[in-house]
Structures are given as C-alpha cells and as structure tokens.
Design a protein around this motif. Structure first.
Motif, short mmCIF file in Angstrom:
data_model
loop_
_atom_site.label_atom_id
_atom_site.label_comp_id
_atom_site.label_asym_id
_atom_site.label_seq_id
_atom_site.Cartn_x
_atom_site.Cartn_y
_atom_site.Cartn_z
N LEU A 104 0.81 -1.23 0.00
CA LEU A 104 0.00 0.00 0.00
C LEU A 104 0.84 1.27 0.00
CD1 LEU A 104 -2.77 -1.18 2.50
CD2 LEU A 104 -2.82 -1.26 -0.01
N LEU A 105 1.92 1.26 -0.79
CA LEU A 105 2.78 2.45 -0.91
C LEU A 105 2.32 3.31 -2.07
CD1 LEU A 105 6.26 0.76 -0.44
CD2 LEU A 105 4.89 1.97 1.27
N SER A 106 2.33 4.60 -1.86
CA SER A 106 1.96 5.52 -2.93
C SER A 106 3.06 5.55 -3.98
CB SER A 106 1.72 6.92 -2.37
OG SER A 106 2.90 7.40 -1.75
N PRO A 107 2.72 5.86 -5.23
CA PRO A 107 3.74 5.94 -6.29
C PRO A 107 4.78 7.00 -5.96
CG PRO A 107 1.53 5.99 -7.22
CD PRO A 107 1.38 6.13 -5.74
N GLY A 108 6.00 6.76 -6.36
CA GLY A 108 7.08 7.71 -6.14
C GLY A 108 8.35 6.99 -5.76
N THR A 109 9.36 7.74 -5.36
CA THR A 109 10.65 7.18 -4.96
C THR A 109 10.67 7.00 -3.45
OG1 THR A 109 11.73 8.27 -6.82
CG2 THR A 109 13.15 7.49 -5.04
N ALA B 254 11.74 2.76 -6.83
CA ALA B 254 10.67 3.52 -7.49
C ALA B 254 9.41 2.67 -7.51
CB ALA B 254 11.08 3.88 -8.91
N VAL B 255 8.36 3.18 -6.90
CA VAL B 255 7.06 2.52 -6.91
C VAL B 255 6.23 3.16 -8.01
CG1 VAL B 255 4.96 2.05 -5.60
CG2 VAL B 255 7.18 1.96 -4.45
#
Length: 110
Positions: free
Chosen positions: A80-85, A104-105
């Motif tokens: 449940l990680l938000s997109p981004g580094t 990077a997600v």
C-alpha cells in the motif's frame, strides 16, 4: 569514519539490504490499483538472512515513513505504498541503519 574525522560512505558491518524488489499490487477485478509494494531480504555480509531486522521505507517526496520487521527468513514486504521514490534502509536492534536503497514505486501501465 577515520580517526581524523573524515567521512566516507560507511555501512555498518554485518547488515546488508539486498534484492529490494519493486512491483505493483495486482489490481482487483475491474478496479485500478493506486498503490504498490516493496519486498526484499535483509542479509548479513556473509549472506545469512537476518530475521527480526527493522526495514524502513521513506517517501522522498512526502516524508511518509513505513516500518516493518523481517520474518524468520529475513524477508520483508511493505504494501500500500503511494507511487514515487522510496528510500529503504534496514537495521538490526538499536544499531545504525545499513545500506540504503532507492526504490521507485510505479502504477501498472496498460
């Protein structure tokens, strides 16, 4: 750090974060996924998995922090990680963090 105080890239002995795998969660049927996951294994320098290590993921854009322990085989998964580094570190007990990895997600693309 040497006796003269000069700083060098330093990783505490005995702790190594390896194989951080980044992937997106499989979306439920007919729904779009808006989060991803980071998973990997924390190992000692000799390759032995480290159960009970603490893994921290920090979003570089927002500063959000997620913390999980490794399982009995040294593995971890943060969902449940938000997109981004995300910057990922691991530590054993109260010791200093080991190697830092950037992950990077990204959302699934169609």
């Amino acid at each position: 750090m040497s006796a003269t105080g000069s700083a060098r890239h330093h990783r505490p002995p005995g702790l190594l974060l390896v194989a951080a795998l980044v992937f997106c969660s499989a979306p439920p049927a007919r729904a779009q996924s808006t989060t991803g996951s980071i998973a990997g294994t924390v190992r000692a320098d000799d390759g032995t998995p480290l159960p009970g290590a603490i893994v921290e993921a920090r979003a570089e854009e927002t500063g959000t922090v997620r913390v999980v322990p490794t399982n009995g085989e040294g593995r971890f998964r943060i969902d449940l990680l938000s997109p981004g580094t995300w910057s990922v570190t691991a530590r054993l007990g109260d010791g200093p963090p080991g190697a830092r990895r950037a992950a990077a997600v990204k959302l699934q693309q169609t």
